[in-house]
Design a protein around this motif. Sequence first.
Motif, PDB file in Angstrom:
ATOM      1  N   ARG A 193     -16.369 -29.847  -8.148  1.00  0.00           N
ATOM      2  CA  ARG A 193     -16.279 -30.999  -7.239  1.00  0.00           C
ATOM      3  C   ARG A 193     -16.725 -32.294  -7.902  1.00  0.00           C
ATOM      4  N   TYR A 222     -19.898 -26.632  -7.419  1.00  0.00           N
ATOM      5  CA  TYR A 222     -20.449 -27.992  -7.509  1.00  0.00           C
ATOM      6  C   TYR A 222     -19.978 -28.690  -8.779  1.00  0.00           C
ATOM      7  N   CYS A 241     -26.442 -31.938  -1.092  1.00  0.00           N
ATOM      8  CA  CYS A 241     -26.330 -30.533  -0.659  1.00  0.00           C
ATOM      9  C   CYS A 241     -26.851 -29.589  -1.733  1.00  0.00           C
ATOM     10  N   ARG A 242     -26.540 -29.896  -2.998  1.00  0.00           N
ATOM     11  CA  ARG A 242     -27.029 -29.037  -4.079  1.00  0.00           C
ATOM     12  C   ARG A 242     -28.550 -29.061  -4.164  1.00  0.00           C
ATOM     13  N   ILE A 276     -22.514 -34.440  -2.561  1.00  0.00           N
ATOM     14  CA  ILE A 276     -22.504 -33.167  -3.295  1.00  0.00           C
ATOM     15  C   ILE A 276     -23.885 -32.889  -3.880  1.00  0.00           C
ATOM     16  N   GLU A 289     -21.674 -21.045  -6.380  1.00  0.00           N
ATOM     17  CA  GLU A 289     -22.160 -22.380  -6.025  1.00  0.00           C
ATOM     18  C   GLU A 289     -22.257 -23.261  -7.269  1.00  0.00           C
TER      19      GLU A 289
END
Length: 795
Positions: free
Chosen positions: A304, A301, A547-548, A544, A297
Amino acid sequence: MSQIQLSQSLGAHMQLNHSSHISLSPYILHKPFTFMIKLQQLLSLHLQFNLQKMEKTANSTTSLLRTKSDQLVETIAAALGAMKSPASSGDAAADSSSNLSRISSRRLTAASPGRNTHIRKSRSAQLKFDVDDLSGGAALSRASSASLGFSFSGFASFTVPADDFADSKPFSDDEIAENLEAGRLKKRLQSEPTMPIYLKFTDVTYKVILKGMTSTVEKDILYGINGSVAPGEVLALMGPSGSGKTSLLSLLGGRVREPAHGGSITYNDQPYSKSLKCRIGFVTQDDVLFPHLTVRETLTYAARLRLPKSLTKEEKDKRASDVIYELGLESCQDTMIGGSFVRGVSGGERKRVCIGNEIIINPSLLFLDEPTSGLDSTTALRIVDTLHDIAEAGKTVVTTIHQPSSRLFHKFDKLILLGKGSLLYFGKVSEAMVYFSSIGCSPLIAMNPAEFMLDLANGNITDISVPSELEDRVQIGDSTTETKSGKPAPAVVHEYLVEAYEARVDESEKKKLKNPTPVDDEIKTKLCSAKREWGASWFEQYSILFCRGLKERRHDYFSWLRVTQVLATAAILGLLWWQSGSNNPKELQDQAGLLFFIAVFWGFFPVFTAIFTFPQERAMLSKERAADMYRLSAYFVARTTSDLPLDLILPILFLVVVYFLAGLRMNACSFFLTVVTVFLCIIAAQGLGLAIGATLMDLKRATTLASVTVMTFMLAGGYFVKNVPVFISWLRYLSFNYHTYKLLLKVQYEHISDTINGVRIDNGCKEVGALLAMVIGYRLLAYLSLRRMKLQPGA
């Protein structure tokens, strides 16, 4: 020895009978390459066995011209000669036996550039062949016939395709398969083109301003540092603690914004610009990572957010997977990073994740601040080997190192030795000891070169010979230049080393630095004209980061401690105000106290939670902003909105318990409006906490200010004091407790009376408007405070 005898002797060693030969036939036919590796191992073992045997009986057999062991060597040499070119078939047996040992240690790589295969060196001991050596089936047949005395029709004329070769497993070790896969990904990732950047720095100076209570003092950190590093090289900055290594690294990486440094730092003969951020990777000394995210993860991230917009989401995720395999993190890719209170990956794996965060963008320049600190020697060596692999792909690597082991020291290409901010040596690592010997300083005992140089930089000359010139400087009776042992003082040693370098090397190095960089003008122009580009649009960055944030903070919000705290408080309140509802205004004063406590509790709780938000994430925010990962506005909006779903769950659980135990107004509309009112209070109080934390960025001061503010808002909330003096009555309108209390009274008792407990009930529009203004106003203040926040040096 005949072929039959060799077969019999090998059969005794291998325990190879007829039945095992039958069971091995399909294996030999379908995997001849693997069989030949096994065969070569057994031949080598048998050779060693016979040589040892012959050594024991050497005295009694000196008259023999050819021993059985010699015949075996010739037989094996003939077998290997059949697999080589015809020109090598006539080599002597002794040469062939030496070739055997060389072949057994040769790395298995594809010879032709067209084959996209790369096998990482396995940790298991393996015997390896070249593809071209095994491409002829006739050679394999002759080799097997010459060694074992039987042939296999399956060897008639086979070739080893490149794909089968890459997928073959010499051993049934599961670890080998991972290494094979990691090797292919590693080559593909590092073969990507990158812009070469030559880093040069001349006469670099740096000073910091220390502000005291009554005065301001300037302290010099660096004094005229010179050096350079080219693509494909690893430059190590070494020196004692406090010598200026991290300061120099931060200056070279463009992480120091204050104009308190002098000298010239150029990248392909061009000064630093913001467009270089996307070509620079900077690994800080502290591993700044989110503890509750997994390795995959974390890197996903980062990919992205940092990779160009031209890549799709799937391509970015694939790049993250490639980096995981390249750094050997596949075994822990689904493990949490961990932290002080969270169990996670090891220190070496954490450091490799930090490196992966930076190399994921395929940088031209990579800076690392003490990447081996706190690691054992084997793990540290693995990290440095990774840096060499990165440099071999055409990248420029600069790292600080504290006290490397001897084998770690010789891994670097260039070295800068610092002492008290001054340059003591710059040049190739291989020439460092030669230079210090030339100025009369050499170790008297066997010593690690790095330890020797650090002792010199500290002025410690124990077990080190010094030149007579330095000894002459020591005056008898002068305590400032002589130690108790009669040796020169550290300050004298430091002065001598600085003068020696300036006299012997410094000027020649400066002349070299003036030479133009061997880079095309087109690349220089491209480096300067490149525009600052974000890896994702504003909305993509927001989604992004949203969500993180949810994944990272869900563990804190739903920890058993916090849930127990909220539910226990709700149960106590429900029991104390058990079924206290009534239609008589005089009997509702007790229940009004419950409503005021709800307003205070859900005003106090979010403030002291939000205070820690930005001070705790300051290091991460500084690091990611310095790398241009996202816009500050996208981060701020995502950070504040990702808390909203989490902030809504616990209040609902709280009100479900309290509402029905206390017997509040029993209809769906009233319950829904109560939840909305409490939610408005929470996000308003949260905004106040964010503003205080972002403005002060110090937990002690922020907690003190928040305590005073919340206490003031509570007292001015309209429950304790009814008749507030006019000159201070304006405080209640700044209190979210006051507006929340009035709204709760309206929701519960508007059908009973216009005044409850001395508080007049209005239509509620003013209270809602005031709370919304606080929600926006406090957050705007927090955002402006973050805009003014200075990035930490080296972040």
